[in-house]
Design a protein around this motif. Structure first.
Motif, PDB file in Angstrom:
ATOM      1  N   ARG A 128       1.032  18.742  45.258  1.00 44.41           N
ATOM      2  CA  ARG A 128       0.205  19.118  46.414  1.00 44.41           C
ATOM      3  C   ARG A 128       0.847  20.214  47.259  1.00 44.41           C
ATOM      4  O   ARG A 128       0.183  20.878  48.044  1.00 44.41           O
ATOM      5  N   ILE A 129       2.168  20.387  47.120  1.00 42.04           N
ATOM      6  CA  ILE A 129       2.898  21.292  48.011  1.00 42.04           C
ATOM      7  C   ILE A 129       2.861  22.717  47.475  1.00 42.04           C
ATOM      8  O   ILE A 129       3.096  22.946  46.291  1.00 42.04           O
ATOM      9  N   ARG A 130       2.592  23.646  48.346  1.00 43.16           N
ATOM     10  CA  ARG A 130       2.684  25.073  48.006  1.00 43.16           C
ATOM     11  C   ARG A 130       3.962  25.591  48.661  1.00 43.16           C
ATOM     12  O   ARG A 130       3.943  26.152  49.745  1.00 43.16           O
ATOM     13  N   PHE A 131       5.075  25.330  48.013  1.00 43.06           N
ATOM     14  CA  PHE A 131       6.395  25.592  48.579  1.00 43.06           C
ATOM     15  C   PHE A 131       6.777  27.051  48.329  1.00 43.06           C
ATOM     16  O   PHE A 131       6.654  27.526  47.192  1.00 43.06           O
ATOM     17  N   PRO A 132       7.215  27.782  49.360  1.00 35.18           N
ATOM     18  CA  PRO A 132       7.561  29.196  49.155  1.00 35.18           C
ATOM     19  C   PRO A 132       8.662  29.364  48.113  1.00 35.18           C
ATOM     20  O   PRO A 132       9.651  28.637  48.116  1.00 35.18           O
ATOM     21  N   GLY A 133       8.463  30.320  47.196  1.00 31.38           N
ATOM     22  CA  GLY A 133       9.424  30.558  46.132  1.00 31.38           C
ATOM     23  C   GLY A 133       8.925  30.140  44.770  1.00 31.38           C
ATOM     24  O   GLY A 133       9.498  30.507  43.750  1.00 31.38           O
ATOM     25  N   GLU A 134       7.843  29.331  44.723  1.00 28.18           N
ATOM     26  CA  GLU A 134       7.302  28.915  43.433  1.00 28.18           C
ATOM     27  C   GLU A 134       6.688  30.102  42.694  1.00 28.18           C
ATOM     28  O   GLU A 134       6.426  31.138  43.315  1.00 28.18           O
ATOM     29  N   PRO A 135       6.500  29.973  41.368  1.00 27.08           N
ATOM     30  CA  PRO A 135       6.673  28.793  40.511  1.00 27.08           C
ATOM     31  C   PRO A 135       8.147  28.507  40.218  1.00 27.08           C
ATOM     32  O   PRO A 135       8.984  29.413  40.207  1.00 27.08           O
ATOM     33  N   TRP A 136       8.441  27.219  39.987  1.00 33.07           N
ATOM     34  CA  TRP A 136       9.809  26.774  39.771  1.00 33.07           C
ATOM     35  C   TRP A 136      10.085  26.580  38.284  1.00 33.07           C
ATOM     36  O   TRP A 136       9.302  25.940  37.585  1.00 33.07           O
ATOM     37  N   ALA A 137      11.210  27.108  37.840  1.00 28.70           N
ATOM     38  CA  ALA A 137      11.621  26.853  36.459  1.00 28.70           C
ATOM     39  C   ALA A 137      11.912  25.365  36.279  1.00 28.70           C
ATOM     40  O   ALA A 137      11.590  24.774  35.243  1.00 28.70           O
ATOM     41  N   TYR A 138      12.519  24.750  37.301  1.00 30.13           N
ATOM     42  CA  TYR A 138      12.824  23.319  37.281  1.00 30.13           C
ATOM     43  C   TYR A 138      12.499  22.722  38.652  1.00 30.13           C
ATOM     44  O   TYR A 138      12.638  23.386  39.679  1.00 30.13           O
ATOM     45  N   ALA A 139      12.107  21.475  38.649  1.00 28.98           N
ATOM     46  CA  ALA A 139      11.991  20.680  39.872  1.00 28.98           C
ATOM     47  C   ALA A 139      12.304  19.233  39.511  1.00 28.98           C
ATOM     48  O   ALA A 139      12.094  18.811  38.369  1.00 28.98           O
TER      49      ALA A 139
END
Length: 265
Positions: A59-70
């Motif tokens: 649900r989160i639109r976190f600045p810096g995405e897309p993430w290679a890993y989370a």
């Protein structure tokens, strides 16, 4: 890193909504923290790490995405380019089985101990752990300690973060998942083996990850603040609430190798 309006602590900074639930705004970062996080993600290997389930994290639109890993589910899941790593999850499930009681057994024992006079919700998360949402004003004062005492001989533990009481297998922890992702980044040549691990968190479920990091920071609020938790590698923010989130991003940026200054806290 993200906060509801209840955590503004009287401050009214410019903010960006980074999470919506059923179309309604839910969580925010300051505009300054949002910009700083995007810059940080372009410079460093940023690994979002949370107790949230996969669906809640998505649900989160976190600045810096897309993430290679989370890392989600308190370390129970590693997302690779947004998809769960099945091999990691199989290893976690095996460790949980070897560690003691099953989620079904723990959930049944927990439901026998609670009632709707103080428990608002019982939830099972990603088939890994369970948690309660409670009314703190009427929660029995001895419940958490007594429940934790029941859990530990069975390979589980209980902790509280805000209005949520988590019951977690000891085999599921953020620090192991973070170490796994770091090893993969080093092996692929995307991370210098000498690069420090920096971590932030505010709850008891974060303590092991903070201890394992080369340097760590926590806000001056939350469960770890209530517990007075500290560690030799730990910095504590000067601010509370959403402004502490902004301070944490600045601390990460200043702590990167090659920086000469860093904020104090």
């Amino acid at each position: 890193m993200i906060y509801s309006r209840n955590a503004f602590d009287g401050a009214e900074p410019a903010t960006v909504c980074v999470e919506y639930l059923d179309g309604a705004p839910l969580s925010y970062m300051t505009a300054a923290a949002t910009a700083a996080m995007a810059d940080l993600a372009a410079t460093a290997a940023v690994l979002p790490t949370t107790t949230r389930t996969i669906a809640q994290f998505d649900r989160i639109r976190f600045p810096g995405e897309p993430w290679a890993y989370a890392v989600t589910s308190n370390g129970g899941n590693i997302l690779v380019d947004g998809s769960p790593d099945r091999q990691w999850r199989r290893a976690v499930d095996g460790a949980v089985r070897a560690g003691g009681a099953t989620l079904a057994e723990v959930g049944a024992a927990l439901r026998d101990r609670i009632d709707e006079s103080w428990v608002l919700k019982y939830r099972e998360a990603d088939e890994l752990f369970c948690y309660l949402v409670v009314d703190l004003s009427v929660t029995p004062v001895d419940f958490l300690a007594e429940w934790d005492s029941w859990c530990r001989p069975r390979g589980w533990s209980a902790s509280r973060q805000g209005r949520k009481i988590y019951t977690m297998p000891m085999a599921v922890c953020k620090s192991r998942a973070v170490a796994e992702v770091r090893a993969r980044l080093v092996a692929s040549g995307r991370l210098d083996p000498a690069a420090p691990t920096l971590a932030a968190g505010d709850g008891a479920l974060d303590a092991e990850m903070l201890s394992a990091a080369d340097r760590a920071i926590r806000p001056r609020h939350g469960e770890l603040e209530e517990l007075g938790w500290t560690h030799p590698n730990l910095t504590v923010t000067a601010s509370t609430g959403i402004l502490a989130g902004e301070e944490i991003v600045d601390w990460f940026t200043a702590a990167l190798p090659g920086r000469v200054t860093e904020p104090t806290g």
